[in-house]
Design a protein around this motif. Structure first.
Motif, short mmCIF file in Angstrom:
data_model
loop_
_atom_site.label_atom_id
_atom_site.label_comp_id
_atom_site.label_asym_id
_atom_site.label_seq_id
_atom_site.Cartn_x
_atom_site.Cartn_y
_atom_site.Cartn_z
N ASP A 99 53.52 19.86 68.16
CA ASP A 99 53.40 20.47 68.56
C ASP A 99 54.83 21.08 67.98
O ASP A 99 55.45 22.28 67.36
CB ASP A 99 52.18 21.62 69.03
CG ASP A 99 51.43 21.64 68.35
OD1 ASP A 99 51.11 21.87 67.66
OD2 ASP A 99 50.44 22.18 69.48
N SER A 100 56.04 19.73 69.50
CA SER A 100 57.10 20.78 69.48
C SER A 100 57.93 19.83 67.84
O SER A 100 59.11 20.19 68.20
CB SER A 100 57.03 19.60 70.84
OG SER A 100 56.73 18.62 71.09
N MET A 101 57.48 19.45 67.71
CA MET A 101 57.65 18.31 66.13
C MET A 101 58.09 18.61 65.12
O MET A 101 56.57 19.43 64.79
CB MET A 101 58.25 16.90 66.21
CG MET A 101 58.13 16.06 67.86
SD MET A 101 57.34 14.64 67.97
CE MET A 101 58.76 13.71 66.78
N THR A 102 58.64 19.12 63.85
CA THR A 102 58.71 19.55 62.81
C THR A 102 57.13 18.30 62.43
O THR A 102 57.16 17.53 62.76
CB THR A 102 59.49 19.24 61.47
OG1 THR A 102 60.06 18.24 61.82
CG2 THR A 102 60.43 20.18 62.37
N ASN B 296 56.98 14.37 62.91
CA ASN B 296 55.52 14.05 63.06
C ASN B 296 55.52 12.98 62.15
O ASN B 296 55.03 11.75 62.84
CB ASN B 296 54.21 14.65 62.62
CG ASN B 296 54.02 15.92 64.31
OD1 ASN B 296 53.70 15.39 65.17
ND2 ASN B 296 54.18 17.01 64.03
N ARG C 170 58.78 22.67 58.88
CA ARG C 170 58.13 23.43 59.59
C ARG C 170 57.50 23.46 60.43
O ARG C 170 57.36 21.90 61.19
CB ARG C 170 56.87 24.25 59.00
CG ARG C 170 57.90 25.45 57.76
CD ARG C 170 57.09 26.17 57.09
NE ARG C 170 56.60 27.07 57.78
CZ ARG C 170 55.36 27.55 57.06
NH1 ARG C 170 55.64 27.28 55.06
NH2 ARG C 170 54.88 28.72 56.96
N TYR C 171 57.48 24.21 61.38
CA TYR C 171 56.63 23.13 62.84
C TYR C 171 54.51 23.41 62.69
O TYR C 171 53.68 24.44 61.84
CB TYR C 171 56.23 23.51 64.13
CG TYR C 171 58.14 23.49 64.46
CD1 TYR C 171 57.91 22.66 64.94
CD2 TYR C 171 58.93 23.88 63.84
CE1 TYR C 171 59.36 22.06 65.32
CE2 TYR C 171 60.02 23.67 64.36
CZ TYR C 171 60.99 22.46 64.77
OH TYR C 171 61.78 22.73 65.39
#
Ligand SMILES: Nc1ncnc2c1ncn2[C@@H]1O[C@H](COP(=O)(O)OP(=O)(O)O)[C@@H](O)[C@H]1O
Ligand SMILES: [Mg+2]
Length: 247
Positions: free
Chosen positions: A91-94, A98, A133-134
């Motif tokens: 979740d903390s990476m675009t 990922n 985006r995330y």
């Protein structure tokens, strides 16, 4: 080609696979179908060494991999990528990062090059516009597509999709089907798809295998599936609550 020969697997007293024979031909889109709990996920986990059989052999392109070590299965997993049923993204990476993650982990390339390669994979699933985006911004369908892009990063020969369209909106589901078909047709990537999605099965399968009570009840083309006289097969493909199937 992948060959499962007489695979048996029990968990405690519960026999899940009781001699599964299954051949996956190179380049085809093979669907594995069957009721919930029939052992579909258990079967494919044997291919990448997440489970080991109690009996039987598994051959990958003619090589018996059944007794491979964990280190050897690490190599197998680069050639046979799996998209898990509950795809997990960080979740903390675009989305882009990922997808770039396995490239960074396995290949000695710059961050810039890893991102360029990741963008190519996002293009395959139609997600380049969302790259920066995330995951939290997206629903299951979009997240699933990103997980598929990530599975493709190391250019696997075989991709296992565990229920890729379950819980996905119809438009994303149709895109995922189209993408699996294209992987096979255009890149000769073999797709092993676990699904009960009748629209997917009858839309894109080259061949279908149905698991029932630990063995393969049916193995044939989708046309043969439709015409199969077996009452259990018919109950399944017609989604009938009443019938001979013992669930
Ligand atoms: N690691 C495990 N330990 C114990 N039982 C398991 C394990 N994995 C799967 N099972 C059991 O094996 C059966 C088949 O599971 P699974 O292959 O996940 O079914 P499905 O066909 O829905 O994918 C289920 O009854 C499940 O509870
Ligand atoms: Mg499953």
């Amino acid at each position: 080609m992948i060959e499962f020969k007489g695979i048996k697997k029990a968990f405690g007293p519960k026999v899940v696979l009781d001699g599964v024979d299954l051949v996956v031909q190179t380049g085809e889109v093979l669907f594995i179908i069957g009721a919930s709990g029939a052992g579909k996920s258990v079967t494919v986990k044997h291919l990448i060494g997440l489970l080991r059989p109690d009996a039987g052999r598994i051959l990958l392109d003619g090589v018996d991999i059944t007794d491979y070590t964990e280190a050897q299965y690490f190599e197998v997993r680069k050639r046979c990528a799996m998209v898990f049923q509950n795809s997990t993204l960080f979740d903390s990476m675009t989305l882009l990062d990922n997808v770039a993650l396995p490239i960074r982990k396995h290949r000695k390339v710059s961050l810039k090059e890893a991102r360029r390669l990741a963008m190519e994979k996002l293009a395959l699933v139609g997600m380049t516009a969302e790259a920066e985006r995330y995951p939290a911004d997206f629903g299951d369908g979009m997240r699933k597509k990103v997980a598929i892009a990530r599975a493709l990063t190391l250019d696997p020969d075989y991709v296992i999709f565990d229920e890729p369209t379950t819980g996905v909106d119809p438009i994303s589901a149709a895109m995922i089907d189209k993408m699996m078909r294209r992987l096979s047709d255009e890149q000769n990537v073999t797709c092993i798809v676990i699904s009960h999605d009748l629209r997917s099965i009858f839309g894109i399968a080259d061949r279908v295998v149905m698991l029932y009570k630990g063995t393969t009840l049916f193995d044939g083309t989708r046309e043969e599936l439709r015409a199969c006289p077996n009452g259990i097969v018919q109950q399944f493909i017609n989604g009938e609550p009443e019938g001979p199937m013992d669930v």
